[in-house]
Design a protein around this motif. Structure first.
Motif, short mmCIF file in Angstrom:
data_model
loop_
_atom_site.label_atom_id
_atom_site.label_comp_id
_atom_site.label_asym_id
_atom_site.label_seq_id
_atom_site.Cartn_x
_atom_site.Cartn_y
_atom_site.Cartn_z
N ALA A 1 0.82 -1.21 0.00
CA ALA A 1 0.00 0.00 0.00
C ALA A 1 0.86 1.26 0.00
CB ALA A 1 -0.93 0.00 1.21
N MET A 2 1.93 1.26 0.78
CA MET A 2 2.80 2.44 0.83
C MET A 2 3.54 2.63 -0.47
SD MET A 2 4.27 2.60 4.75
CE MET A 2 4.53 0.86 5.07
N LYS A 3 4.03 1.55 -1.06
CA LYS A 3 4.80 1.66 -2.30
C LYS A 3 3.91 2.07 -3.47
CE LYS A 3 8.63 1.09 -4.73
NZ LYS A 3 9.28 -0.23 -4.90
N GLN A 4 2.71 1.51 -3.51
CA GLN A 4 1.81 1.76 -4.64
C GLN A 4 0.81 2.87 -4.36
OE1 GLN A 4 2.82 0.36 -7.27
NE2 GLN A 4 4.20 -1.07 -6.23
N LYS A 5 0.92 3.51 -3.19
CA LYS A 5 0.05 4.65 -2.84
C LYS A 5 -1.43 4.27 -2.95
CE LYS A 5 3.63 7.71 -4.71
NZ LYS A 5 3.98 8.70 -5.74
N LEU A 6 -1.78 3.17 -2.31
CA LEU A 6 -3.13 2.65 -2.38
C LEU A 6 -3.90 2.96 -1.10
CD1 LEU A 6 -2.34 -0.91 -3.80
CD2 LEU A 6 -3.49 0.94 -5.04
N GLU B 1 -9.70 11.28 -9.22
CA GLU B 1 -9.65 12.50 -10.04
C GLU B 1 -8.24 13.10 -10.09
OE1 GLU B 1 -13.78 11.92 -8.55
OE2 GLU B 1 -11.78 11.87 -7.65
N GLN B 2 -7.36 12.65 -9.19
CA GLN B 2 -6.04 13.26 -9.10
C GLN B 2 -5.00 12.65 -10.04
OE1 GLN B 2 -4.56 13.78 -5.09
NE2 GLN B 2 -6.64 13.86 -4.28
N THR B 3 -5.36 11.59 -10.72
CA THR B 3 -4.41 10.98 -11.66
C THR B 3 -5.00 10.94 -13.06
OG1 THR B 3 -5.25 8.77 -11.13
CG2 THR B 3 -3.30 9.52 -9.94
N GLN B 4 -4.12 11.03 -14.02
CA GLN B 4 -4.55 10.97 -15.43
C GLN B 4 -4.94 9.54 -15.76
OE1 GLN B 4 -1.57 12.35 -18.12
NE2 GLN B 4 -2.75 11.90 -19.95
N ILE C 1 0.95 0.13 -10.78
CA ILE C 1 2.24 0.82 -10.66
C ILE C 1 2.18 2.16 -11.40
CG2 ILE C 1 4.64 0.72 -11.45
CD1 ILE C 1 4.50 -2.33 -10.82
N TYR C 2 1.56 2.18 -12.57
CA TYR C 2 1.43 3.42 -13.35
C TYR C 2 0.71 4.49 -12.52
CZ TYR C 2 -0.21 6.68 -16.95
OH TYR C 2 -0.49 7.82 -17.66
N GLU C 3 -0.38 4.10 -11.87
CA GLU C 3 -1.11 5.06 -11.04
C GLU C 3 -0.22 5.60 -9.92
OE1 GLU C 3 -4.90 4.12 -9.41
OE2 GLU C 3 -5.70 3.33 -11.30
N ALA C 4 0.52 4.70 -9.28
CA ALA C 4 1.40 5.13 -8.18
C ALA C 4 2.48 6.09 -8.68
CB ALA C 4 2.03 3.91 -7.53
N GLU C 5 3.05 5.77 -9.84
CA GLU C 5 4.12 6.60 -10.39
C GLU C 5 3.61 8.00 -10.76
OE1 GLU C 5 7.68 5.24 -11.94
OE2 GLU C 5 7.28 4.67 -9.86
N ASN C 6 2.33 8.10 -11.07
CA ASN C 6 1.78 9.37 -11.51
C ASN C 6 0.89 10.05 -10.47
OD1 ASN C 6 2.40 9.74 -14.63
ND2 ASN C 6 2.03 7.55 -14.29
N ARG C 7 0.98 9.58 -9.22
CA ARG C 7 0.18 10.19 -8.16
C ARG C 7 1.08 10.94 -7.18
NH1 ARG C 7 -4.68 9.67 -6.33
NH2 ARG C 7 -5.15 7.77 -7.50
#
Length: 537
Positions: free
Chosen positions: A134-139, A269-272, A519-525
């Motif tokens: 959760a911490m790594k992937q910002k979930l 809404e905060q990620t593309q 991972i894409y979501e985490a990288e862009n959040r």
């Protein structure tokens, strides 16, 4: 484009033999998984009598209908502690990554239908792994809580690591990762701190018992007489103590409220949004069943695997003429770029240098890495040593350990010795690591381990002037081989939390697409951290 051409003869005798063996291994894993589900559902009548919903049904009600869900660490603790056949595996927790009101999140639910959701040591270690993800992937995390806390038979093994789970909750809140808890029932002592450290708490009327000390302990410790409702009931926490933000009428209403919180998180809404076009592989995933040799000693061309999991079977190989044992190259999976490292044998000095260079190239342009394990380990022998296998192998491990790009590992076949480290096994910290049911992970092959100990023991006998005892040596070799074989299987390793779960090889591409999108979501959040996290005042 570099399209891989398969050399597999689908339907051949070898293909069908391999397929039969792998299907049997898949069925073995599914049978173990089913025992846990059946044991949980055996409590359905008891739950319904109390007006409650079973844990598996709570999870189903929470998740968006027809949305993907990847279970995590489902068989942790298999044949460990109190588990005898898999019916008590899972660490007392149902967990995975799924979607709640369109938000990708980590879902955990106490499996309170089995032993009241109490956790043995492996359940605590599972929780730590889930928090790490959760911490790594910002979930965001949603917990459906109903647990008696630690299994007191193993309290000494649970206590310290259990405290670390609370520290992680505090840190996640400070990181800006929302945590939502629905307290469906008992949450006593340490179990009360899990919702207490969450950012949003939902209690359920006439069901929640969230308290540090129940009536018996309170009476024994202080002489005070009080009911569970007075000490930790849902209404008390929502109306008096202010521990809970929301008061639900029943299980389903509590889950509805959790979904509504996700609706207003302002998270998705905060990620593309990711919208990419891609082509499916040119070969069927079903064919994976007949490609993996039923005999683990038989060689396997991992390009056949790659051809069935990457977009359009397109694989742009790197240094294809330089060392055929280590295979590196670029592809797309689900439209997302990825670098792939795999093996067609042991890792040679040249292969190690090639893979390390490849990792540096992926680091340069932020391409995630996929490691497909199929190696007997690092090459040994005079030639390998004189060509610097230790030096080059160490540099490869350094590259794997220090790269900052996301890493996913799939244990597709064998993964032995330091080769497991070089291929980003669990000790090297992959973002996700899953295993196929046929896979083996160990310090070395079982037969080799038996022979090594035999040779050592025989040498000691000769050195002491004894005649070699062949009967004793035979027993030592065979018993050692049998022990290592039993401790190298996919079920053994997943029980020990050496991976995040066992998957059907045919599901590999779907799982990889899901993980890469995660991972894409985490990288862009971008998170909005605070110094101390959210507090209740």
């Amino acid at each position: 484009m570099t399209i891989l051409q398969s050399e597999i003869t689908v339907g051949s005798e070898v293909f069908e033999t391999n397929k039969k063996a792998l299907l049997a291994q898949i069925e073995e894993v599914r049978a173990v998984q089913q025992k846990g589900v059946e044991r949980s559902y055996a409590a359905k009548a008891k739950f319904e009598k109390r007006g409650k919903i079973l844990p598996y049904e709570r999870v189903r009600l929470l998740l968006d209908a027809d949305s993907p869900f990847v279970e995590l660490c489902g068989l942790v603790g298999y044949n460990m502690h109190d588990d005898k056949d898999g019916s008590d595996a899972g660490g007392g927790i149902i967990s995975g990554i799924g979607f709640v009101n369109g938000v990708r999140c980590l879902v955990t639910a106490s499996n309170s239908a089995i032993k009241g959701g109490t956790m043995a040591p492996m359940g605590v270690h599972k929780t730590l792994r889930l928090q790490q993800i959760a911490m790594k992937q910002k979930l965001p995390i949603v917990t459906l809580a109903e647990s008696g806390g630690a299994n007191l038979n193993y309290a000494a093994e649970v206590f310290t690591h259990g405290g670390t789970t609370f520290a992680n909750q505090a840190r996640m809140s400070a990181m800006g990762i929302p945590q939502i808890s629905v307290v469906h029932g008992n949450a006593t002592a340490g179990g009360a701190y899990q919702p207490g450290l969450s950012d949003y708490v939902i209690t359920v009327r006439k069901q929640t018992e969230m308290l540090l000390a129940g009536p018996p302990l309170l009476l024994a410790a202080t002489g005070e007489v009080a009911t569970a409702e007075e000490l930790g009931g849902a209404e008390m926490h929502a109306q008096v103590a202010g521990t809970a933000e929301y008061l639900a009428e029943n299980d389903a209403d509590g889950i509805r409220l959790a979904r509504e919180i996700f609706e207003h998180l302002n998270w998705k809404e905060q990620t593309q949004s990711l919208e990419v076009d891609y082509k499916e592989p040119r070969y069927s995933a079903e064919e994976l069943l007949g490609i993996i040799p039923s005999d683990p000693k038989q060689p396997l061309d991992m390009k056949e695997i790659i051809a069935r999991i990457v977009d359009d079977s397109d694989f742009f190989e790197f240094k294809g003429e330089y060392d055929s044992h280590t295979v590196c190259g670029w592809s797309k999976i689900g439209g997302l770029h990825i670098g792939i490292i795999t093996n067609n044998g042991p890792i040679t000095p040249q292969g190690a240098a090639k893979a390390a260079q490849f990792i540096h190239l992926c680091e340069q342009t932020r391409r995630p890495l996929l490691f497909l394990h199929n190696t007997t380990g690092f090459m040994v022998g005079t030639d390998a040593e004189q060509n610097g296998i230790i030096k080059h192998g160490s540099k490869l491990i350094q590259a794997v350990a220090n790269t900052t790009v996301p890493k996913i590992s799939i244990i597709a076949h064998g993964s032995y010795g330091a080769g497991n480290y070089a291929m980003c096994g669990r000790p090297l910290g992959p973002d996700f690591i899953f295993a196929w049911p046929n896979s083996h992970v160990a310090v070395m092959g079982a037969a080799q381990a038996g022979k090594v100990l035999r040779i050592v023991a025989e040498g000691k006998q000769k050195a002491s002037g004894m005649e070699p005892n062949e009967q004793m040596l035979d027993f030592l070799e065979q018993s050692t081989a049998a022990k290592l074989e039993s401790q190298s299987t996919a079920l053994f390793n997943t029980a020990m939390l050496h991976d995040d779960g066992i998957i059907d090889p045919r599901d590999t591409r779907k799982v990889l697409i899901f993980l890469l999108e995660t991972i894409y979501e985490a990288e862009n959040r971008d998170l909005n951290p605070t110094r101390f996290g959210v507090s209740r005042f």
